[in-house]
Design a protein around this motif. Structure first.
Motif, short mmCIF file in Angstrom:
data_model
loop_
_atom_site.label_atom_id
_atom_site.label_comp_id
_atom_site.label_asym_id
_atom_site.label_seq_id
_atom_site.Cartn_x
_atom_site.Cartn_y
_atom_site.Cartn_z
N GLY A 106 -107.20 12.45 90.69
CA GLY A 106 -108.18 11.98 90.07
C GLY A 106 -108.58 10.43 90.20
O GLY A 106 -109.64 9.82 90.44
N ILE A 107 -107.34 10.08 90.38
CA ILE A 107 -107.31 8.25 90.52
C ILE A 107 -107.80 8.37 91.89
O ILE A 107 -108.73 7.36 92.11
N VAL A 108 -107.47 8.88 93.08
CA VAL A 108 -107.97 8.57 94.51
C VAL A 108 -109.49 8.98 94.42
O VAL A 108 -110.35 8.55 95.33
N THR A 109 -109.94 10.04 93.58
CA THR A 109 -111.24 10.27 93.67
C THR A 109 -112.16 9.08 92.83
O THR A 109 -113.28 8.92 93.50
N ALA A 110 -111.55 8.60 91.92
CA ALA A 110 -112.28 7.36 91.46
C ALA A 110 -112.39 6.51 92.32
O ALA A 110 -113.40 5.55 92.36
N LEU A 111 -111.22 6.10 93.09
CA LEU A 111 -111.29 4.93 94.23
C LEU A 111 -111.99 5.48 95.39
O LEU A 111 -112.36 4.37 95.96
N GLY A 112 -112.14 6.62 95.49
CA GLY A 112 -113.05 7.12 96.67
C GLY A 112 -112.44 6.89 97.85
O GLY A 112 -112.98 6.97 98.94
N ARG A 113 -111.06 6.89 97.92
CA ARG A 113 -110.12 6.92 99.45
C ARG A 113 -108.85 7.53 99.14
O ARG A 113 -108.15 7.49 98.21
N PRO A 114 -108.43 8.30 100.18
CA PRO A 114 -107.17 8.97 100.12
C PRO A 114 -106.01 8.04 100.31
O PRO A 114 -106.13 7.07 100.85
N PHE A 115 -104.90 8.53 99.86
CA PHE A 115 -103.59 7.86 100.36
C PHE A 115 -102.48 8.88 100.53
O PHE A 115 -102.72 9.97 100.02
#
Lengths: 319, 122
Positions: A106-115
């Motif tokens: 959910g967080i990376v989707t909100a940020l729009g970039r993978p980690f």
């Protein structure tokens, strides 16, 4: 009469019905022991009755030993990856990991970039709405189940090892195996140092391309040294039969293994697919996969070497 | 319910005692069927289906060593307790003595029965 199995069809049938359910490697040994037990019992029954053994004695002996299914079941060993006693903790921890995983997605989707978390990438959910969410959840669930299964399996193996204590050093009981291991290590060392074209190759249009990278060639002497030490340790026991020296040697080998594996983990990938024509679209994912696989293998090997070092140290103290 | 608990407890107790007895008896090398006979003679009758898999497990854990002897009329697998098995046996015998003494004290008398004449509940 009962002294020979070939004359007892019911004994042959009894053993034949047990055989398929036994572990393959041990079945011959188990069946021969059961056969002797039945015949010994038949002899005893006959002796008590004051006559020679008959097929009836064999039948009674078989009846006493139990049904083929029960006998086979008594030899079966529990086969599970996750200890049944640890099943609910496994479910709970997997569930917790899954929740954390989904929150991270959910967080990376909100940020729009993978980690990345170690080896594992956390990717944003795709653009196809519910289907993408379900796909991400399924991917996360499978990955989490896999990770926790491996974690519980390793923990269970260590727990069993601790419960049974360190097993005695195999070389002490089986010099023949020590010879076999030494020969295998020497052969592997030779194969590893063969010209690069003959090992780990990709053949393309009739031309062989080595998968080795420059880094692999650099560390070949280190891997060879490890194999030589392993062979030398087995040969030490085989030729000198000296336990303490052999076990100390093996502990040292384990420690050297840990150091070498950690050194390799800090370097580049060991294998790399060459940039061949036609393979270009797959090169990047293939090489990433090889690199991740290499890292995993090195990390597991380092842990195995570490466990071996500990076991040998304990064994050394026992001797 | 009570009977099921009793059966389970007896089975567990017997399994533990059997392993102890096997490790002790196999300080002298012998084969499975002979061991069955000796166990029965000494008040621990055991079924083949319990003994043979048990021997195999103890061997896998390196508490016993096993080898085939084919020199007689019939091939026989002989077992003997290993050094490791002897170490475990000594430790278990010590534990057994301690537990036996503690249990006798807990039950309140030398004969293992309650002081007030009541039988321990099954």
């Amino acid at each position: 009469m009962a002294g020979s199995t070939t004359e007892s069809s019911q004994l042959r049938e009894f053993l034949g019905r047990i055989r398929p359910h036994l572990p393959l490697r041990e079945s011959a040994d188990i069946l021969m022991e059961l056969e002797t037990a039945v015949l010994d019992r038949a002899d005893d029954l006959a002796r008590t009755a004051g006559r020679d053994p008959t097929e009836e004695d064999v039948r009674r002996a078989i009846e006493e030993i139990g049904s083929p299914a029960d006998v086979a079941a008594s030899y079966s060993e529990p086969r599970h990856v996750v200890d049944p006693a640890a099943f609910w903790p496994f479910v709970l921890r997997t569930g917790m990991l899954f929740v954390v995983h989904m929150v991270l997605i959910g967080i990376v989707t909100a940020l729009g970039r993978p980690f990345h978390v170690g080896l594992f990438p956390i990717e944003p959910v795709g653009p196809n709405g519910l289907v993408s969410v379900l796909a991400a959840a399924l991917h996360a669930a499978l990955l989490d189940i896999g990770v926790m299964t491996v974690a519980f399996a390793v923990a269970g193996a260590f727990r069993r090892q601790a419960a049974h204590g360190p097993s005695s050093y195999a070389v002490e009981a089986a010099p023949r195996q020590a010879g076999g291991r030494a020969a295998l290590a020497i052969l592997f060392a030779i194969a590893l140092n063969a010209p690069h074209g003959s090992l780990f190759i990709v053949v393309h249009d009739g031309v062989s391309h080595p998968l080795f990278t420059g880094w692999t060639a650099e560390i070949l002497p280190l891997l060879t040294a490890l194999l030589v030490v392993s062979a030398a340790k087995d040969l030490t026991y085989l030729l000198a039969g000296e336990r303490r020296l052999t076990v100390a040697f093996d502990a040292l080998h384990g420690f050297a293994g840990v150091v070498v594996m950690l050194y390799l983990l800090g370097g580049d990938a060991l294998l790399e697919v060459p940039p061949l024509e036609g393979l270009q679209p797959f090169l990047e994912p293939l090489n990433r996969f090889l690199a991740q696989l290499g890292t995993l293998v090195l990390a597991v090997t380092a842990m195995l070497f570490g466990a071996k070092t500990l076991r040998r140290a304990v064994r050394f103290a026992q001797l | 319910m009570g009977s099921s608990f009793q059966d389970r407890a007896q089975a567990e107790l017997k399994r533990g005692v059997l392993q102890l007895a096997v490790l002790g008896l196999l300080r002298e090398r012998t084969y499975g069927y002979d061991l069955l006979r000796v166990l029965a003679e000494r008040g621990l009758p055991t079924e083949e289906g319990t003994l043979y898999p048990g021997l195999r497990r103890l061997r896998k854990e390196e508490h016993l060593a096993g080898e085939w002897d084919t020199s007689g009329a019939r091939p026989r697998k002989y077992y003997r307790t290993t050094d490791r098995g002897r170490t475990v046996l000594d430790a278990l015998v010590d534990d057994w003595s301690r537990v036996n003494e503690a249990l006798t004290r807990a039950l309140g008398g030398d004969d293992g029965r309650l002081d007030d004449g009541e039988q321990p509940a099954a």
